[in-house]
Write a protein that holds these residues in place. Structure first.
Motif, mmCIF file in Angstrom:
data_model
loop_
_atom_site.group_PDB
_atom_site.id
_atom_site.type_symbol
_atom_site.label_atom_id
_atom_site.label_comp_id
_atom_site.label_asym_id
_atom_site.label_seq_id
_atom_site.Cartn_x
_atom_site.Cartn_y
_atom_site.Cartn_z
ATOM 1 N N PRO A 1 8.294 54.268 4.785
ATOM 2 C CA PRO A 1 9.695 53.875 4.988
ATOM 3 C C PRO A 1 9.881 52.372 4.763
ATOM 4 N N GLY A 2 10.886 52.015 4.031
ATOM 5 C CA GLY A 2 11.163 50.613 3.709
ATOM 6 C C GLY A 2 10.540 50.196 2.390
ATOM 7 N N ASP B 1 9.911 52.148 0.002
ATOM 8 C CA ASP B 1 10.654 52.882 -1.016
ATOM 9 C C ASP B 1 11.908 52.116 -1.436
ATOM 10 N N MET B 2 12.617 51.564 -0.458
ATOM 11 C CA MET B 2 13.838 50.799 -0.753
ATOM 12 C C MET B 2 13.486 49.491 -1.481
ATOM 13 N N ALA B 3 12.399 48.843 -1.062
ATOM 14 C CA ALA B 3 11.961 47.605 -1.716
ATOM 15 C C ALA B 3 11.586 47.880 -3.172
ATOM 16 N N SER C 1 15.024 57.439 4.081
ATOM 17 C CA SER C 1 13.822 56.627 4.235
ATOM 18 C C SER C 1 13.295 56.722 5.666
ATOM 19 N N ALA C 2 14.195 56.672 6.637
ATOM 20 C CA ALA C 2 13.802 56.768 8.046
ATOM 21 C C ALA C 2 13.190 58.129 8.364
ATOM 22 N N GLY D 1 18.991 55.207 3.234
ATOM 23 C CA GLY D 1 18.404 54.595 4.420
ATOM 24 C C GLY D 1 18.003 55.644 5.442
#
Length: 180
Positions: free
Chosen positions: A50-51, A53-55, A103-104, A100
């Motif tokens: 998690p996180g 993936d967003m980065a 991702s969580a 988001g």
């Protein structure tokens, strides 16, 4: 709305305004860069952390802008483009709300990881496609006003102006999600 057509149309308009129409394949090449990075964004959705993936999705958008700039001979480097990419990501964050949450979900081993990645894939694909389209439209607006002599500050302002067209962007993202 056909997002592929809209993307190619934006690339053609930009090249006409920048007087770079000598290579008839360039608009398709630029549209293909955006489509490739949209597909790569789907891969980043499957990163199990998690996180991260967003980065990875944000880094993918920045590298897309750098590749577009190289095709257009715009001299802004990767570090400078991070500020523009951050501006786009900040403004498109409302469209990433589902990402988001997805991702969580990855904190739940197994089904959470798979479910989160599946939900996140369409959102990251659509937002990356929209980010490329917004960037091409912003560069077009800038080229129409200033030709080919503009600064990174001009690019940031043009992107921010384009991001104000929320209903157009929302329609584009929804069409891209349906296409996905």
């Amino acid at each position: 709305m056909d997002v592929d057509h809209k993307l190619l149309e934006a690339a053609i308009d930009l090249l006409k305004l920048m007087d770079k129409t000598t290579d008839e394949n360039l608009p398709k090449e630029i549209a293909d860069v955006v489509k490739l990075h949209s597909k790569l964004a789907v891969g980043s959705a499957w990163i199990p952390v998690p996180g991260a993936d967003m980065a990875a999705g944000a880094a993918n958008i920045w590298s897309m802008y750098v590749r577009i700039n190289k095709k257009l001979d715009i001299p802004f480097g990767e570090n400078v483009m991070k500020s523009v990419g951050s501006g786009v990501a900040t403004n498109l964050v409302s469209y990433l709300a589902m990402s988001g949450l997805a991702s969580a979900m990855k904190f739940i081993p197994g089904i959470g990881t798979l479910g989160g990645a599946a939900l996140m894939s369409a959102s990251l694909y659509a937002v990356t496609l929209a980010s490329g389209w917004v960037y091409l439209k912003a560069l077009s607006a800038l080229a129409e006003k200033k030709g080919t002599s503009f600064t990174i500050s001009d690019v940031s302002k043009a992107v921010n102006d384009m991001l104000k067209e929320k209903s157009v962007i929302k329609d584009f993202i929804n069409a891209a999600k349906k296409k996905y």
